[in-house]
Enzyme design. Structure first.
Site, short mmCIF file in Angstrom:
data_model
loop_
_atom_site.label_atom_id
_atom_site.label_comp_id
_atom_site.label_asym_id
_atom_site.label_seq_id
_atom_site.Cartn_x
_atom_site.Cartn_y
_atom_site.Cartn_z
N CYS A 83 0.95 -1.27 -0.08
CA CYS A 83 0.17 -0.09 0.22
C CYS A 83 0.78 1.23 -0.01
O CYS A 83 1.66 1.48 1.02
CB CYS A 83 -0.81 -0.18 1.19
SG CYS A 83 -1.93 1.38 1.17
N VAL A 98 -5.82 4.58 1.79
CA VAL A 98 -5.37 4.65 3.14
C VAL A 98 -5.05 6.29 3.32
O VAL A 98 -5.27 6.80 4.33
CB VAL A 98 -4.00 4.08 3.33
CG1 VAL A 98 -3.39 4.35 4.58
CG2 VAL A 98 -4.32 2.72 3.38
N ASP A 134 -17.29 -4.96 -8.02
CA ASP A 134 -17.08 -6.44 -7.52
C ASP A 134 -17.75 -7.23 -8.31
O ASP A 134 -17.77 -8.50 -8.24
CB ASP A 134 -17.42 -6.35 -6.32
CG ASP A 134 -16.44 -6.00 -5.23
OD1 ASP A 134 -15.25 -5.45 -5.76
OD2 ASP A 134 -16.54 -5.72 -4.01
#
Length: 429
Positions: free
Chosen positions: A126, A133, A316
Site C-alpha cells: 500500500c 489509506v 465487484d
C-alpha cells in the site's frame, strides 16, 4: 494448494442460500472494539477473511465465540459471533496480520476513538496516495488525531479524544466512510461526512452502531451526520445478505441456463446489476423467498456497462459480467471506473477462448458460441470466481488454481453450485 475442477455444460437448477455480506461483516466485527460490552452478530459467513479478522481482533485482546449450525446443516444461516472487547490489551496491529487483509487497517478507527491511540501497519503493497489509506488518514486528522508514519506503521493519537468535524472526501470512498463513521461515534460534538459512500454495507454498519447507542443519521446518502456519544453498549445485529454473492450466482445461471432461487437475496441491494442481467436476457423474479433467476432457451445479449459507486453497477461484479459476456451474441463493452488494474482476469479468460480487447479502462468483448476448458490461474477474489463462471459453460475440463482467493469471499461455493447440478469439485492439495 487446493484447486477447483469443473466440467462444463450443465445447466443450474435448484436453490442457493445467500450468505451474509463479507463487506458488512468485517466492519461490523471491527466496530465491536468501540464498546466494552458484547456485540452479537448473526449471519456471519465462514470465510478466510472473517477468520483472519478474528485472529487480528484476538491480537488486541478481544474474545470471540462462534456458535450456530455448520455449513450443510439444515437451515444453516451463517455463524453467530459473540465479540467482547472488554479488555483491549494491545493497540498495535502488526504487519504480519494486517498485510493479509487490507480491511484490517480499519481497526485504527475504533482503537483511536476508544483508547485514544493506535499503531497500525500499512497494508502490504500500500503506497500513500495511490490507495484509499490516504483518505482514511485525512478523515482521522480532520477529527483531531495526530498522525505520524514511521517504519511502515501509522501511529495515531488523540490524548484528549477525537473531536467532531466536517469530513469532506474529495472522492467517494467506502473505506474512508467506514473509518470516519466508526471514529466519529465516540468523538465529542457533531461530525458531518460529505461525499460519503452510499453502499448498503455502510447502512448496515450504521444500523448496528445505532443499536449500540450511537446517533447516526443519513447513512445511505452522500451526507452522514454523527452526534458523538460518551460510550457505546452491546447489541445484537444480523448481517445483511451478500449482494455480490447474489449477483455472482445470478450471472452463473445466466451463463449456463436453468432456473435457480437465490434464497434470502434482496433485490434492492443490487438493482443495477439485475437490470443489466435482464438486458442480457435473464429472467429476474423477486419473491418473498429471495430472487428467482432463469434463462431458458434464449441466448445471451451483449451489454454496455460502466462500473460506478452504489447504486450503480458494482465493480465487484465486473469480472463476473465479463465472463458472461464472452458468450453473448455480439460485442459488449465494460468500463472500469473505480479501481486501476482490475482486468487481470482477461488473460486467463483468453485461455478459455474468450476474445477480449483492452483499451485503457474499457474492455471490448466479442462474444463466441463456445468456451473451451483449460487450466487457469486465479489472480484475485473476483477474478477467480469469473473463471468459475466461464468454466461452468466451457466444453471439457477447467482447472482453477490458487483458489484460496475464492475462500476469502465465497462460502461453500463449490457445494452450492454442485447442489444445483454443476460438475464442480475441490481437489485438496
Amino acid at each position: 494448494m487446493d484447486r477447483i475442477r469443473i466440467v462444463g455444460g450443465n445447466r443450474l437448477n435448484g436453490t442457493i442460500p445467500i450468505s451474509g455480506a463479507k463487506n458488512a461483516a468485517l466492519p461490523l466485527m471491527i466496530a465491536a472494539l468501540l464498546t466494552e460490552e458484547t456485540l452479537i452478530l448473526d449471519n456471519v459467513p465462514r470465510l478466510a477473511d472473517v477468520a483472519q479478522l478474528q485472529r487480528i481482533l484476538g491480537n488486541h485482546g478481544v474474545d470471540i465465540m462462534s456458535a450456530g449450525k455448520r455449513p450443510g446443516d439444515h437451515e444453516y444461516q451463517g455463524q453467530t459471533l459473540h465479540i467482547s472487547a472488554a479488555s483491549v490489551i494491545d493497540t498495535t496491529a502488526p504487519y504480519e496480520l494486517v498485510s493479509k487483509m487490507r480491511a484490517s487497517f480499519w481497526v485504527i478507527a475504533p482503537l483511536l476513538a476508544r483508547m485514544h491511540e493506535a499503531r497500525v501497519s500499512l497494508p502490504g503493497g500500500c503506497a500513500i496516495g495511490t490507495r484509499p489509506v490516504d483518505l482514511l488518514i485525512l478523515a482521522l486528522e480532520k477529527l483531531g488525531a495526530r498522525i505520524a508514519i514511521d517504519g511502515g506503521y501509522v501511529i495515531a493519537s488523540a490524548p484528549a479524544g477525537l473531536r467532531g468535524a466536517e469530513v469532506a472526501f474529495p472522492k467517494v470512498t467506502v473505506s474512508g466512510t467506514h473509518v470516519a463513521l466508526m471514529a466519529a461515534t465516540l468523538a465529542s460534538g457533531t461530525t458531518v461526512i460529505t461525499n460519503a459512500a452510499c453502499e448498503p454495507e455502510i447502512v448496515d454498519v450504521a444500523d448496528c452502531l445505532n443499536k449500540m447507542g450511537a446517533r447516526v443519521s443519513g447513512a445511505g446518502t452522500p451526507r452522514i451526520v454523527i452526534e458523538g456519544v460518551g460510550r457505546l453498549g452491546g447489541a445484537r445485529h444480523t448481517v445483511l445478505p451478500d449482494r455480490i454473492e447474489t449477483g455472482t450466482y445470478a450471472m452463473a445461471v445466466a451463463m449456463t441456463g436453468g432456473e435457480v432461487l437465490l434464497r434470502g437475496a434482496r433485490p434492492e441491494l443490487l438493482q443495477a446489476a439485475l437490470d443489466v442481467l435482464t438486458e442480457a436476457g435473464a429472467e429476474i423474479t423477486p419473491n418473498n423467498e429471495g430472487i428467482r433467476v432463469a434463462r431458458n432457451g434464449a441466448g445471451i445479449n451483449p451489454v454496455t456497462v460502466s462500473t460506478a459507486p452504489f447504486p450503480g453497477f458494482p465493480t465487484d461484479l465486473q469480472a463476473q459480467l465479463m465472463a458472461l459476456m464472452t458468450r453473448a451474441r455480439g460485442t459488449s463493452h465494460i468500463t472500469e471506473t473505480i479501481f486501476e488494474n482490475r482486468f487481470m482476469h482477461v488473460q486467463e479468460l483468453a485461455r478459455l477462448g474468450a476474445r477480449i480487447h483492452l483499451d485503457g479502462e474499457t474492455a471490448t468483448i466479442e462474444g463466441i458460441e463456445t468456451l473451451r476448458g483449460a487450466p487457469v490461474m486465479a489472480t484475485d477474489l473476483r477474478a477467480s470466481v469469473s473463471l468459475v463462471i466461464a468454466g461452468l459453460a466451457g466444453e471439457g475440463e477447467t482447472m482453477v488454481n490458487r483458489v484460496y482467493h475464492l475462500d476469502r469471499g465465497f462460502e461453500q461455493l463449490e457445494k452450492k453450485l454442485s447442489a444445483c447440478g454443476a460438475s464442480i469439485e475441490r481437489i485438496r492439495a
